[in-house]
Enzyme design. Structure first.
Site, PDB file in Angstrom:
ATOM      1  N   CYS A 107       0.812  -1.217   0.000  1.00 57.47           N
ATOM      2  CA  CYS A 107       0.000   0.000   0.000  1.00 57.47           C
ATOM      3  C   CYS A 107       0.845   1.267   0.000  1.00 57.47           C
ATOM      4  CB  CYS A 107      -0.921   0.026   1.218  1.00 57.47           C
ATOM      5  SG  CYS A 107      -2.113  -1.321   1.274  1.00 57.47           S
TER       6      CYS A 107
ATOM      7  N   HIS B  34      -9.319   3.026  -2.033  1.00 53.01           N
ATOM      8  CA  HIS B  34      -7.877   2.845  -1.847  1.00 53.01           C
ATOM      9  C   HIS B  34      -7.301   2.024  -2.996  1.00 53.01           C
ATOM     10  CE1 HIS B  34      -4.047   1.848  -0.207  1.00 53.01           C
ATOM     11  NE2 HIS B  34      -4.405   0.895   0.623  1.00 53.01           N
TER      12      HIS B  34
ATOM     13  N   CYS C  14      -0.066   2.834   6.344  1.00 54.24           N
ATOM     14  CA  CYS C  14       0.441   1.497   6.654  1.00 54.24           C
ATOM     15  C   CYS C  14       0.629   0.719   5.355  1.00 54.24           C
ATOM     16  CB  CYS C  14      -0.521   0.768   7.582  1.00 54.24           C
ATOM     17  SG  CYS C  14      -2.198   0.570   6.930  1.00 54.24           S
TER      18      CYS C  14
END
Length: 414
Positions: free
Chosen positions: A92, A369, A399
């Site tokens: 991510c 996302h 994160c």
């Protein structure tokens, strides 16, 4: 050491990441990346032969996203063949890392003009849908690493953290509801308009020109009615060894009675999207008439417990502030990716953050996302919002799989 200036930023809208439902789902990821790369070149009238590198973040590098998507997207965008490209994966955190790497090469004096960004097609039609929270746990052959660093599914990590920290369902639902409210205001006021570029199909027809994921009709009652998303998964076997997702957590945290509080309404949305930023050295910018919008003040990377996976943003914030020589009181706006509500809620509590400074335009719970692109989107959004409010410093972190978090501090110059 030279400074690294952010000249411009743009991104696509986020499309729902499901085949048959999302407006971008049939678009090839190279075309999506080319959309933002072309927009940067055209908006800033740059000679793409002078772009030293295109540094791209893509987490799931399989199917049409394989084979150095950054380079292929640049070629698809019509960039000069002399402009090189590379694609990286920090899960991510790939989008922030791409920008940090670009800034680092400029600050070291080894480059003058770099484009950084990322693409993620969560609905890629020519590959299996990405596993939620993909991590080394899904590699059944990697038993050796599992003995020392068991890694489970990210949603179960989120619930484990909430249990350990005493963060209840009401708290994560309240954060999720606020994300939807703030996103609705931001969209209504056109706060994303400066960076948003429409996506067109190959035949020239419009595919998407607005955010597709937000649910402004969300209510507290509606969130409270949703069933936890990861409870059933917790006791599923990971592979033929018989170990379960819950069992992987218990290897490191024996006796933990995980309370399941996360669901689709307080977790990040599955979407498609792409984003890019143009960075330059001061000398190059001045000699080519490029006006800086922000400068990179500091960058940092931080690792944390891989089993809980999502806890690195707090130490990453502390680390990047120390490198910047700033305190929390100096930071005007903060973006912490809403992978799960607990990630942001824990950071707010641990650091005593002012909620009015954090994710002021909503976050991934409301907007979605697109894994490898999100970090670059957030940095662009930060620059836009610093300008809109006339503020000075912004911090972005998130994160990442494996228990990591990249971070960056930027200063508005425009």
């Amino acid at each position: 050491m030279s400074e690294a200036w952010i000249i411009d930023a743009c991104r696509t809208p986020r499309g729902v990441g499901k085949l048959g439902k999302g407006a971008l789902a049939e678009i090839h990821p190279q075309q999506l990346g080319a959309t933002v790369l072309r927009a940067l070149a055209e908006r800033n009238k740059i000679d793409t032969a002078q772009v030293d590198d295109v540094i791209w973040g893509t987490s799931s590098q399989t199917g049409p996203q394989r084979g150095d998507l950054g380079r292929m997207s640049a070629l698809d965008a019509g960039y000069d063949v002399r402009s090189s490209g590379v694609t990286l994966d920090r899960f991510c955190g790939s989008g922030i890392t791409a920008v940090n790497f670009a800034a680092s090469t400029i600050m070291s004096g080894m480059a003058d003009l770099v484009v950084a960004g990322g693409t993620e097609m969560m609905s890629g039609k020519d590959r299996p849908p990405p596993l939620p929270g993909s991590s080394p746990v899904f590699d059944s052959g990697n038993m050796r690493l599992r003995k020392s660093h068991p890694q489970t599914q990210q949603g179960i990590c989120a619930d484990a953290i909430a249990t350990i920290e005493g963060i209840d369902r009401a708290a994560v639902d309240a954060l999720a509801l606020e994300s939807q409210k703030r996103a609705a205001v931001a969209l209504a006021e056109g706060r994303f308009a400066k960076s948003l570029v429409p996506v067109y199909r190959e035949d020239g027809t419009l595919a998407l020109d607005h955010e597709e994921y937000p649910r402004p009709q969300t209510t507290a009652e509606g969130l409270a009615a949703l069933k936890p998303a990861f409870q059933a998964m917790a006791d599923m076997p990971v592979d033929a060894s018989g170990v379960t997702f819950r069992g992987l957590v218990l290897q490191k945290y024996p006796g933990l009675d995980i309370q399941f509080v996360h669901h689709a309404g307080n977790s990040s949305g599955v979407v498609d999207g792409s984003a890019a930023l143009l960075l330059a050295s001061p000398d190059y910018a001045k000699s080519h008439g490029l006006k800086p919008r922000a400068r990179v003040v500091a960058m940092a990377n931080q690792g944390d417990c891989p089993t809980l996976m999502l806890n690195a943003p707090v130490p990453a914030i502390r680390k990047v502030l120390a490198k910047a020589g700033l305190g929390l009181e100096d930071i005007d706006l903060i973006e912490i990716n809403e992978a799960f509500a607990v990630v942001v809620e824990k950071a707010i509590r641990d650091l005593g953050l002012d909620r009015e400074k954090v994710n002021v335009n909503g976050g991934a719970i409301a907007l979605g996302h697109p894994i490898g692109a999100t970090g670059s989107m957030l940095i662009g959004t930060m620059v836009d919002e610093l300008e809109r409010r006339g503020k000075r410093y912004g911090l972005v972190t998130m994160c990442a799989g494996g228990g990591m978090a990249p971070a960056i501090v930027v200063e508005r110059m425009n």
